[in-house]
Design an enzyme around this catalytic site. Structure first.
Site, PDB file in Angstrom:
ATOM      1  CB  SER A 317      50.657  41.084  39.726  1.00 25.37           C
ATOM      2  OG  SER A 317      51.908  40.546  40.012  1.00 25.37           O
ATOM      3  CG  ASP A 328      42.033  27.257  38.146  1.00 27.71           C
ATOM      4  OD1 ASP A 328      41.075  27.850  37.622  1.00 27.71           O
ATOM      5  OD2 ASP A 328      43.152  27.166  37.610  1.00 27.71           O
ATOM      6  CE  LYS A 342      53.817  42.761  36.481  1.00 28.55           C
ATOM      7  NZ  LYS A 342      54.401  41.699  37.320  1.00 28.55           N
TER       8      LYS A 342
END
Length: 429
Positions: A317, A328, A342
């Site tokens: 999460s 990224d 999640k």
């Protein structure tokens, strides 16, 4: 003429009678709405909140959501417990374990875990397995009864005090595990290998200690360790304080440990990402209208040195949002295991009787558009090593791997930190 007059009189009488019937029916309907009991109003309020916020409105047509409301309100609902059960039945067709009713005790405990520093229970963070829909252990809290009993991420909860977790569902299973400090609960656990065992757990107050730091020194470098176990409201401030303390100790690199961090407040995870990123995308959210809103970090950062972020299958999460944003943007190398997966965001709403409801309102994507839900994040370097009994300790080989990698970066300053240039090789020590 008398015949025509009689016909007209009969027609007027009929119209008047119809009007009386219509008005009488409307009055009865108004009276029925006005007389809606408190318990049925609780059910209706829950339905309305889900109807207005649930992230996948196409599901409503599929399950005939309005008809479910009508059928639910026709039931005999006289007590609060009957209302909670009716809401659970009403939500079940949505097939989203994270959209759930929270009874007063569960609602209070959830708020305490998000805003407080300790919680009474056995120290388990639970989720639902995507494949078999079983209640699965996401992570265990450090120093908790569950950790001491050897329960690990990936184990399945089969029964709680003899009650099947499949019948209880995710929310009720979690509720059954909570309770007064000193009370006991019998839990049947199964592992991925099929081993089944029963453990008798004594509930107690578990100190969450969400932020932990230390300095690691050797002959040539000083490295900081920052462990975050969950994202409660106080965490961003604690992280800022920890980073300031590490900067004063002149650390050259940082190991960010997100192992077994099952999430918490998404806003806290985003705020921590903001401490490491400068004017960079942190996450994209996709709501019920399909709109993707990118959240961009501020220009100022709290730490600019090289980083390694540790993740495992208990990283979920909000911690996946943080890990994904760092990966990224090429800000940090990710080491460890595939994360939990999640990628849904819940909003917490209050209801009457001190209860609440959690509603999945959006899904999130990493800055490069990767969907985490059910997939997780793949680290840049995989670690096939057993977890340490205490994260960040001297016998923690995961931290030692991260330390060696940071030292290699610091020794070769000309080597750029580009996650795309790293292969998914296993590192063993």
């Amino acid at each position: 003429m008398n015949s025509s007059f009689n016909k007209l009189l009969t027609f007027k009488t009929l119209i008047n009678a119809l009007m009386i019937i219509v008005f009488s029916t409307n009055i009865l309907l108004v009276e029925r709405v006005d007389a809606l009991s408190d318990t049925k109003q609780l059910v209706l309020d829950a339905w309305t909140l889900v109807n207005e916020g649930f992230y996948d409105p196409e599901k409503f047509d599929e399950i005939q959501w309005k008809r479910i409301r009508q059928k639910t309100l026709q039931k005999q609902i006289e007590t609060s417990e009957e209302a909670y059960s009716a809401i659970e039945d009403m939500l079940r067709p949505l097939e989203d374990p994270y959209t759930r009713i929270l009874r007063p005790k569960d609602y209070e405990l959830l708020k305490l875990s998000n805003f407080g520093s300790e919680i009474n229970g056995v120290g388990l963070q639970l989720g639902e397995d995507d494949e078999n829909k079983k209640v699965k252990v996401i992570s265990t809290l450090g120093g908790s009864p569950a950790e001491e009993a050897g329960i690990v991420s990936g184990d399945f909860i089969e029964t709680v005090d003899g009650l099947s977790s499949e019948e209880l569902g995710l929310a009720n299973t979690a509720s059954k595990l909570r309770g007064e400090s000193g009370s006991k609960v019998l839990v049947k656990i199964s592992s991925k290998s099929g081993e089944v065992r029963e453990v008798d757990l004594e509930r107690r107050s578990v100190d969450l200690r969400p932020v932990r730091t230390k300095r690691i020194r050797d002959d040539s470098h000083t490295i900081g360790y920052l462990g975050i176990t969950q994202f409660s409201e106080s965490v961003p401030k604690k992280v800022e304080e920890a980073l300031q303390e590490l900067k004063e100790k002149e650390v050259e690199g940082l190991i960010l440990d997100l192992r077994n961090n099952s999430g918490g407040l998404v806003s806290s995870g985003i705020a921590v990402a903001d401490s490491f990123l400068s004017e960079s995308p942190i996450v994209e959210t996709k709501n019920r209208n399909g709109i993707k809103d990118a959240i961009i970090s501020e220009k100022e950062t709290s730490f600019e040195g090289p980083m390694v972020t540790l993740v495992n299958k208990g990283t979920a999460s909000a911690s996946e949002i943080l890990a994904g944003s760092l990966q990224d943007n090429g800000r940090s190398i990710l080491m460890g295991e595939q994360t939990y997966g999640k990628g849904l965001i819940q909003s917490l709403k209050s209801l009457a009787e001190d209860s609440g409801i959690a509603i999945t309102v959006a899904s999130y994507l990493t800055p490069k558009g990767n969907n985490i839900q059910g997939q997780g994040i793949t680290p840049d370097k995989l670690l096939d090593l057993p977890d340490a009994s205490e994260y960040g300790s001297s016998d923690d080989k995961w931290v030692r791997n991260a330390e060696l990698f940071l030292e290699s970066l610091l020794d070769k300053e000309e080597v750029p930190i580009q996650t795309s240039e790293l292969s998914n090789e296993e590192i063993k020590i």
